[in-house]
Write a protein that holds these residues in place. Sequence first.
Motif, PDB file in Angstrom:
ATOM      1  N   GLY A   1     -57.774  31.975  87.338  1.00 17.75           N
ATOM      2  CA  GLY A   1     -58.205  30.654  86.896  1.00 17.75           C
ATOM      3  C   GLY A   1     -59.462  30.715  86.057  1.00 17.75           C
ATOM      4  N   HIS A   2     -59.852  29.574  85.522  1.00 16.43           N
ATOM      5  CA  HIS A   2     -61.042  29.484  84.687  1.00 16.43           C
ATOM      6  C   HIS A   2     -62.285  29.328  85.559  1.00 16.43           C
ATOM      7  CE1 HIS A   2     -63.801  28.003  81.572  1.00 16.43           C
ATOM      8  NE2 HIS A   2     -62.950  28.524  80.694  1.00 16.43           N
ATOM      9  N   GLY A   3     -63.382  29.926  85.120  1.00 16.85           N
ATOM     10  CA  GLY A   3     -64.606  29.880  85.894  1.00 16.85           C
ATOM     11  C   GLY A   3     -65.114  28.471  86.168  1.00 16.85           C
ATOM     12  N   LEU A   4     -64.912  27.552  85.211  1.00 19.26           N
ATOM     13  CA  LEU A   4     -65.368  26.185  85.443  1.00 19.26           C
ATOM     14  C   LEU A   4     -64.541  25.492  86.520  1.00 19.26           C
ATOM     15  CD1 LEU A   4     -66.279  24.865  81.870  1.00 19.26           C
ATOM     16  CD2 LEU A   4     -67.760  25.893  83.618  1.00 19.26           C
ATOM     17  N   GLN A   5     -63.297  25.903  86.677  1.00 21.52           N
ATOM     18  CA  GLN A   5     -62.500  25.373  87.780  1.00 21.52           C
ATOM     19  C   GLN A   5     -63.077  25.829  89.119  1.00 21.52           C
ATOM     20  OE1 GLN A   5     -60.034  23.077  87.859  1.00 21.52           O
ATOM     21  NE2 GLN A   5     -60.324  23.240  90.082  1.00 21.52           N
ATOM     22  N   LEU A   6     -63.556  27.063  89.152  1.00 18.09           N
ATOM     23  CA  LEU A   6     -64.226  27.543  90.363  1.00 18.09           C
ATOM     24  C   LEU A   6     -65.462  26.695  90.647  1.00 18.09           C
ATOM     25  CD1 LEU A   6     -64.722  29.582  92.648  1.00 18.09           C
ATOM     26  CD2 LEU A   6     -65.914  31.033  90.981  1.00 18.09           C
ATOM     27  N   VAL A   7     -66.220  26.354  89.611  1.00 14.39           N
ATOM     28  CA  VAL A   7     -67.408  25.528  89.809  1.00 14.39           C
ATOM     29  C   VAL A   7     -67.020  24.169  90.383  1.00 14.39           C
ATOM     30  CG1 VAL A   7     -69.411  24.460  88.713  1.00 14.39           C
ATOM     31  CG2 VAL A   7     -68.616  26.704  87.931  1.00 14.39           C
ATOM     32  N   ARG A   8     -65.963  23.567  89.836  1.00 15.03           N
ATOM     33  CA  ARG A   8     -65.509  22.264  90.369  1.00 15.03           C
ATOM     34  C   ARG A   8     -65.138  22.387  91.842  1.00 15.03           C
ATOM     35  NH1 ARG A   8     -62.315  22.655  85.730  1.00 15.03           N
ATOM     36  NH2 ARG A   8     -63.146  21.528  83.932  1.00 15.03           N
ATOM     37  N   THR A   9     -64.419  23.443  92.183  1.00 11.71           N
ATOM     38  CA  THR A   9     -63.986  23.650  93.567  1.00 11.71           C
ATOM     39  C   THR A   9     -65.190  23.811  94.492  1.00 11.71           C
ATOM     40  OG1 THR A   9     -61.945  24.717  92.816  1.00 11.71           O
ATOM     41  CG2 THR A   9     -62.603  25.117  95.089  1.00 11.71           C
ATOM     42  N   LEU A  10     -66.174  24.583  94.051  1.00  6.35           N
ATOM     43  CA  LEU A  10     -67.357  24.811  94.874  1.00  6.35           C
ATOM     44  C   LEU A  10     -68.145  23.526  95.081  1.00  6.35           C
ATOM     45  CD1 LEU A  10     -68.623  28.221  93.419  1.00  6.35           C
ATOM     46  CD2 LEU A  10     -67.263  27.821  95.477  1.00  6.35           C
ATOM     47  N   ARG A  11     -68.288  22.738  94.012  1.00 10.91           N
ATOM     48  CA  ARG A  11     -69.039  21.490  94.148  1.00 10.91           C
ATOM     49  C   ARG A  11     -68.320  20.526  95.098  1.00 10.91           C
ATOM     50  NH1 ARG A  11     -72.554  24.353  92.767  1.00 10.91           N
ATOM     51  NH2 ARG A  11     -73.600  24.338  90.729  1.00 10.91           N
ATOM     52  N   ALA A  12     -66.988  20.480  94.995  1.00 10.19           N
ATOM     53  CA  ALA A  12     -66.219  19.603  95.882  1.00 10.19           C
ATOM     54  C   ALA A  12     -66.348  20.037  97.336  1.00 10.19           C
ATOM     55  CB  ALA A  12     -64.747  19.592  95.468  1.00 10.19           C
ATOM     56  N   ALA A  13     -66.535  21.360  97.554  1.00 15.54           N
ATOM     57  CA  ALA A  13     -66.663  21.881  98.914  1.00 15.54           C
ATOM     58  C   ALA A  13     -68.101  21.837  99.420  1.00 15.54           C
ATOM     59  CB  ALA A  13     -66.140  23.320  98.969  1.00 15.54           C
ATOM     60  N   GLY A  14     -69.011  21.374  98.589  1.00 18.04           N
ATOM     61  CA  GLY A  14     -70.393  21.240  99.028  1.00 18.04           C
ATOM     62  C   GLY A  14     -71.274  22.443  98.775  1.00 18.04           C
ATOM     63  N   HIS A  15     -70.777  23.447  98.037  1.00 13.88           N
ATOM     64  CA  HIS A  15     -71.615  24.606  97.730  1.00 13.88           C
ATOM     65  C   HIS A  15     -72.622  24.224  96.649  1.00 13.88           C
ATOM     66  CE1 HIS A  15     -69.568  27.614 100.132  1.00 13.88           C
ATOM     67  NE2 HIS A  15     -68.408  27.174  99.700  1.00 13.88           N
ATOM     68  N   GLY A  16     -73.892  24.493  96.897  1.00 14.30           N
ATOM     69  CA  GLY A  16     -74.935  24.088  95.959  1.00 14.30           C
ATOM     70  C   GLY A  16     -75.498  25.217  95.127  1.00 14.30           C
ATOM     71  N   ALA A  17     -74.872  26.406  95.128  1.00 12.45           N
ATOM     72  CA  ALA A  17     -75.393  27.537  94.364  1.00 12.45           C
ATOM     73  C   ALA A  17     -75.455  27.190  92.875  1.00 12.45           C
ATOM     74  CB  ALA A  17     -74.520  28.767  94.579  1.00 12.45           C
ATOM     75  N   ASP A  18     -76.519  27.616  92.211  1.00 10.05           N
ATOM     76  CA  ASP A  18     -76.634  27.426  90.772  1.00 10.05           C
ATOM     77  C   ASP A  18     -75.722  28.409  90.044  1.00 10.05           C
ATOM     78  OD1 ASP A  18     -78.533  25.326  90.754  1.00 10.05           O
ATOM     79  OD2 ASP A  18     -80.129  26.751  91.209  1.00 10.05           O
ATOM     80  N   ILE A  19     -75.447  28.100  88.767  1.00  9.27           N
ATOM     81  CA  ILE A  19     -74.500  28.892  87.983  1.00  9.27           C
ATOM     82  C   ILE A  19     -75.141  29.319  86.672  1.00  9.27           C
ATOM     83  CG2 ILE A  19     -72.190  28.998  86.975  1.00  9.27           C
ATOM     84  CD1 ILE A  19     -72.078  28.355  89.923  1.00  9.27           C
ATOM     85  N   ILE A  20     -75.080  30.618  86.377  1.00  9.81           N
ATOM     86  CA  ILE A  20     -75.328  31.120  85.034  1.00  9.81           C
ATOM     87  C   ILE A  20     -74.003  31.673  84.529  1.00  9.81           C
ATOM     88  CG2 ILE A  20     -76.478  32.863  83.625  1.00  9.81           C
ATOM     89  CD1 ILE A  20     -78.919  32.627  85.362  1.00  9.81           C
ATOM     90  N   ALA A  21     -73.481  31.078  83.455  1.00 15.61           N
ATOM     91  CA  ALA A  21     -72.209  31.527  82.897  1.00 15.61           C
ATOM     92  C   ALA A  21     -72.446  32.747  82.019  1.00 15.61           C
ATOM     93  CB  ALA A  21     -71.564  30.409  82.081  1.00 15.61           C
ATOM     94  N   VAL A  22     -71.649  33.793  82.246  1.00 16.46           N
ATOM     95  CA  VAL A  22     -71.706  35.018  81.454  1.00 16.46           C
ATOM     96  C   VAL A  22     -70.356  35.154  80.787  1.00 16.46           C
ATOM     97  CG1 VAL A  22     -72.003  37.506  81.511  1.00 16.46           C
ATOM     98  CG2 VAL A  22     -73.352  36.076  83.039  1.00 16.46           C
TER      99      VAL A  22
END
Length: 239
Positions: free
Chosen positions: A77-98
């Motif tokens: 999957g796409h990395g931004l989809q992972l970010v959406r999933t994490l935010r929906a699950a309550g994960h607050g880790a910051d993201i630096i896209a590489v």
Amino acid sequence: MRAGRPGRGRWAAVRPSDIRVLVVEDDPVAADAHALYVGRVPGFTVSGTAHSMGDARRHLDQHPVDLLLLDLYLPDGHGLQLVRTLRAAGHGADIIAVTSARDLTMVREGVSLGVVQYVLKPFTFATLRDRLTRYAEFRATSGEASGQDEVDRAIAALRAPRPAALPKGLTAATLRAVTDVLRAAERGLTAAEAAADVGISRITARRYLEHLVDGGRAVRAPQYGQVGRPELRYRWSGH
């Protein structure tokens, strides 16, 4: 998936004050290289490496992570989809896209999801170190701002400074390349060495190095050899 911090062939213990980083990259060689880079920046610890969205989610379920160094093109999957999933699950880790992606629409979408930095591939250790250092400065801000200026300064810590106008004949892309190789050279570089690393002429490399000296971002000193005139060696000044 691996956990810990790279150091002399093994994963070292995590210091409580360190910013814990999960490297999410589908290429195992690149993942290990990025983890090695992160481990060289003071104040950062590699929590682990993950090669897919699924690996990343499993790691985050089991280990505390402050920051994801996230490739956007993953096998499941796409990395931004992972970010959406994490935010929906309550994960607050910051993201630096590489990423090698240069689609500005994707950049805007990432910003809306909370991506705090973008690092374009390929990049040098100096580039990543700069972004991580800026992130650490931003993360260290706390308390109540005294006014708009202090809020602006906190946000500006994440952003690279706007470059001044370059002298005629110099380009921003080549200046970035020369800057990156100079910052990565602990012992400094001669113009000839910088030219070989970047793929430009020695005369051109000297013009860029002198521009960095004029701007206070580099210093130069003569390097004496056994014969002939001394050669100038340039070092990054840290400014």
